[in-house]
Scaffold this active site. Structure first.
Site, PDB file in Angstrom:
ATOM      1  N   HIS A 290     -25.803  11.302 -65.372  1.00 40.86           N
ATOM      2  CA  HIS A 290     -25.395  12.486 -64.620  1.00 40.86           C
ATOM      3  C   HIS A 290     -25.699  12.368 -63.136  1.00 40.86           C
ATOM      4  O   HIS A 290     -25.770  13.365 -62.421  1.00 40.86           O
ATOM      5  CB  HIS A 290     -26.058  13.738 -65.210  1.00 40.86           C
ATOM      6  N   GLY A 291     -25.895  11.126 -62.667  1.00 41.59           N
ATOM      7  CA  GLY A 291     -26.086  10.890 -61.245  1.00 41.59           C
ATOM      8  C   GLY A 291     -27.266  11.652 -60.685  1.00 41.59           C
ATOM      9  O   GLY A 291     -28.310  11.791 -61.324  1.00 41.59           O
ATOM     10  N   GLU A 292     -27.097  12.171 -59.479  1.00 40.95           N
ATOM     11  CA  GLU A 292     -28.191  12.883 -58.807  1.00 40.95           C
ATOM     12  C   GLU A 292     -28.522  14.217 -59.476  1.00 40.95           C
ATOM     13  O   GLU A 292     -29.579  14.784 -59.242  1.00 40.95           O
ATOM     14  CB  GLU A 292     -27.823  13.130 -57.347  1.00 40.95           C
ATOM     15  N   LYS A 293     -27.597  14.717 -60.329  1.00 44.48           N
ATOM     16  CA  LYS A 293     -27.828  16.013 -60.973  1.00 44.48           C
ATOM     17  C   LYS A 293     -28.762  15.903 -62.165  1.00 44.48           C
ATOM     18  O   LYS A 293     -29.211  16.908 -62.701  1.00 44.48           O
ATOM     19  CB  LYS A 293     -26.481  16.617 -61.411  1.00 44.48           C
TER      20      LYS A 293
ATOM     21  N   VAL B 166     -33.832  10.948 -62.505  1.00 40.54           N
ATOM     22  CA  VAL B 166     -32.778  10.017 -62.082  1.00 40.54           C
ATOM     23  C   VAL B 166     -33.220   8.571 -62.326  1.00 40.54           C
ATOM     24  O   VAL B 166     -34.370   8.210 -62.086  1.00 40.54           O
ATOM     25  CB  VAL B 166     -32.451  10.218 -60.583  1.00 40.54           C
ATOM     26  N   VAL B 167     -32.290   7.745 -62.812  1.00 45.16           N
ATOM     27  CA  VAL B 167     -32.563   6.324 -63.052  1.00 45.16           C
ATOM     28  C   VAL B 167     -31.791   5.491 -62.024  1.00 45.16           C
ATOM     29  O   VAL B 167     -30.593   5.704 -61.818  1.00 45.16           O
ATOM     30  CB  VAL B 167     -32.169   5.897 -64.475  1.00 45.16           C
TER      31      VAL B 167
ATOM     32  N   LYS C 155     -36.975   4.825 -63.479  1.00 49.62           N
ATOM     33  CA  LYS C 155     -36.768   6.243 -63.816  1.00 49.62           C
ATOM     34  C   LYS C 155     -37.720   7.077 -62.974  1.00 49.62           C
ATOM     35  O   LYS C 155     -38.946   6.939 -63.063  1.00 49.62           O
ATOM     36  CB  LYS C 155     -37.032   6.489 -65.299  1.00 49.62           C
TER      37      LYS C 155
ATOM     38  N   ASP D 203     -35.342  12.143 -78.764  1.00 48.72           N
ATOM     39  CA  ASP D 203     -33.929  12.289 -78.389  1.00 48.72           C
ATOM     40  C   ASP D 203     -33.151  10.974 -78.503  1.00 48.72           C
ATOM     41  O   ASP D 203     -32.500  10.533 -77.555  1.00 48.72           O
ATOM     42  CB  ASP D 203     -33.839  12.837 -76.963  1.00 48.72           C
TER      43      ASP D 203
END
Length: 485
Positions: A63-66, A70-71, A85, A179
């Site tokens: 999901h990018g920067e959202k 963020v990885v 990460k 998950d």
């Protein structure tokens, strides 16, 4: 016709027959990743440099920067490619607890996993560092494929490899995996599926263990909010449904189709003719067992591995071939600049860089100080002009000196200057200095193909052929993306 990557051979793990599984069912490749470094603590500065300042161009999370965490992809000074990460700042307030969790996961080393190499916990920063897997996620190849749908034999291989990873984790006392889903399955250089180690830690100290829709979470988790080893088996069942259907079907809907014997509606139509009824039925049976409401009735990882081994197909075919992805050791057509770097033709590289000039500095992170029009700025620009003149006339020692004075002036940052000085160093048999400059050029301009190409030449001169091959491949990929814009 373009030259091909053949000089820089790749040293990735062999993709030999059976992919670790012999006809007797004995896994001859799984075990400790002895070629990997021990878990270590990284400084934030090291990781900032490795990811070009956490550049958006290096984001690889879905999901990018959202994304809440963020990885990024990156590269250490020793050329090891990594994934980083970066957690939300409030995710792990207790640095000691974060370190203890990361250290425990960092002891695991297995060829079926994208292993944890280290972590960082400076100030409020919390980061995990893992092996980088360049060939995307199972979600990408199953749900958003472009060139070809995933073949039945490859889907069976994914199911086996992930079961083997879970069996290893369980044997090492890390049976809880948070998950498990198609985004947690990654593909390495040879397109072999691996389980991300990120799921062995929660996304935060008190965070939820499941980020997916509630329709996909184990029923007991909805009641208690706790993950158990049996919960992981339930999630493995949802993964089997993904592989069977090519879609992310809620388990309740899938079980209704199975009970109604409406198997045709469940199976991916792209798989028609690729599997026998008995094999399809067996995989559906396994998925149904994993999805039992009663946790005690679900299988354990060891029994899943035992069940999956006899189902394997095309054992002699490498994963990259089944996936339709070029092998890490395969030949790749190159541009004229790529060819010159492959041949270590420094004269040809010089001609191309000279012709290009400073066009690629447009849009790069060029910084001008407030002293822009002062004598210091003018002196700095004069050094650059003298360096450019010397570079044009192939006076590489003088060019390097002038470029050094320009860089030390600190009034402007130019990736092209670093690239030019890198070539000057190569001309003067200074490959380590050349590598440092090529890496600095990439820090300034992360998506610049020339920086990767020059790294390949420097690494080859240093005798690091495997790393040179990877850098050349990166340069070719970046150049292709650039040309496609």
């Amino acid at each position: 016709m373009g030259c091909e990557v053949s000089k820089f051979c790749c040293g990735s793990e062999p993709s030999g027959s059976n992919h670790g599984v012999t006809s007797s069912g004995v896994d001859d490749r799984i075990g400790e990743g002895n070629d990997l470094p021990q878990f270590r603590e990284f400084s934030i500065e090291t990781l900032r440099k490795a990811t070009s300042g956490f550049a958006t161009e290096n984001i690889v999370s879905e999901h990018g920067e959202k994304a809440p965490n963020v990885v990024y992809k990156g590269k250490l000074d020793n050329q090891r490619r990594i994934a980083v990460k970066r957690f939300n700042r409030k995710a792990w307030p207790d640095s000691r607890q974060f370190l203890e969790e990361a250290k425990a996961v960092g002891q695991l080393r297995n060829y079926r996993m994208a292993n944890l190499l280290g972590c960082c916990y400076e100030g409020e920063e919390r980061l995990l560092v893992t092996e980088f897997m360049p060939n995307e996620t199972l979600a990408k190849h199953l749900f958003h494929w472009e060139s070809q749908p995933m073949k039945w034999a490859m889907r069976l291989r994914v199911a086996l490899h992930i079961a083997q990873a879970l069996e290893y984790c369980t044997a090492k006392g890390r049976a809880l995996y948070h998950d498990l889903n198609a985004y947690r399955v990654l593909f390495d250089d040879d397109s072999n599926p691996r389980l991300s180690c990120f799921g062995l830690m929660k996304n935060s100290r008190d965070g939820k263990s499941y980020s997916t829709n509630l329709a996909f979470t184990p029923p007991e988790y909805l009641r208690t909010g706790r993950v158990t080893p049996e919960s992981v088996m339930y999630s493995y069942g949802t993964l089997l449904l993904d592989l069977l259907s090519g879609k992310h079907i809620p388990p309740s809907h899938a079980l209704d189709l199975i009970r109604d014997r409406n198997i045709q509606m469940l199976m991916d139509s792209c798989l028609e003719g690729q599997f026998s009824i008995s094999d399809g039925t067996e995989l559906i049976r396994l998925a149904s067992r994993c999805l039992q409401d009663e946790p005690r009735e679900r299988p354990n990882p060891k029994s899943l591995v035992t069940a999956m081994i006899p189902l394997q197909k095309d054992l002699e075919t490498p994963s990259h071939q089944l996936m339709g992805i070029p092998s890490s050791a395969s030949t790749t057509p190159l541009s004229p600049l790529g060819e010159a770097c492959l041949r270590t033709d420094l004269t040809a590289i010089h001609e191309i860089l000279e012709k290009l000039g400073y066009k690629d500095d447009e849009g790069a992170a060029t910084e001008l100080s407030f002293q822009m029009w002062t004598n210091q700025m003018q002196d700095s620009l004069n050094f650059k002009k003298k360096g450019d003149a010397a570079f044009r006339h192939k006076d590489f020692a003088n060019a390097a000196e002038c470029y050094s004075q320009f860089i030390e002036g600190g009034t402007m940052v130019s990736p092209t200057v670093y690239a030019r000085r890198s070539l000057c160093y190569l001309m003067n048999d200074m490959p380590q200095e050349a590598l440092n400059d090529a890496m600095q050029a990439q820090v300034i301009s992360p998506a610049w193909h020339i920086a990767s190409y020059l790294q390949a030449v420097a690494l080859s001169a240093l005798g690091q052929e495997n790393e040179a091959h990877a850098a050349l491949k990166d340069g070719s990929m970046l150049e292709s993306k650039r040309n496609a814009l």
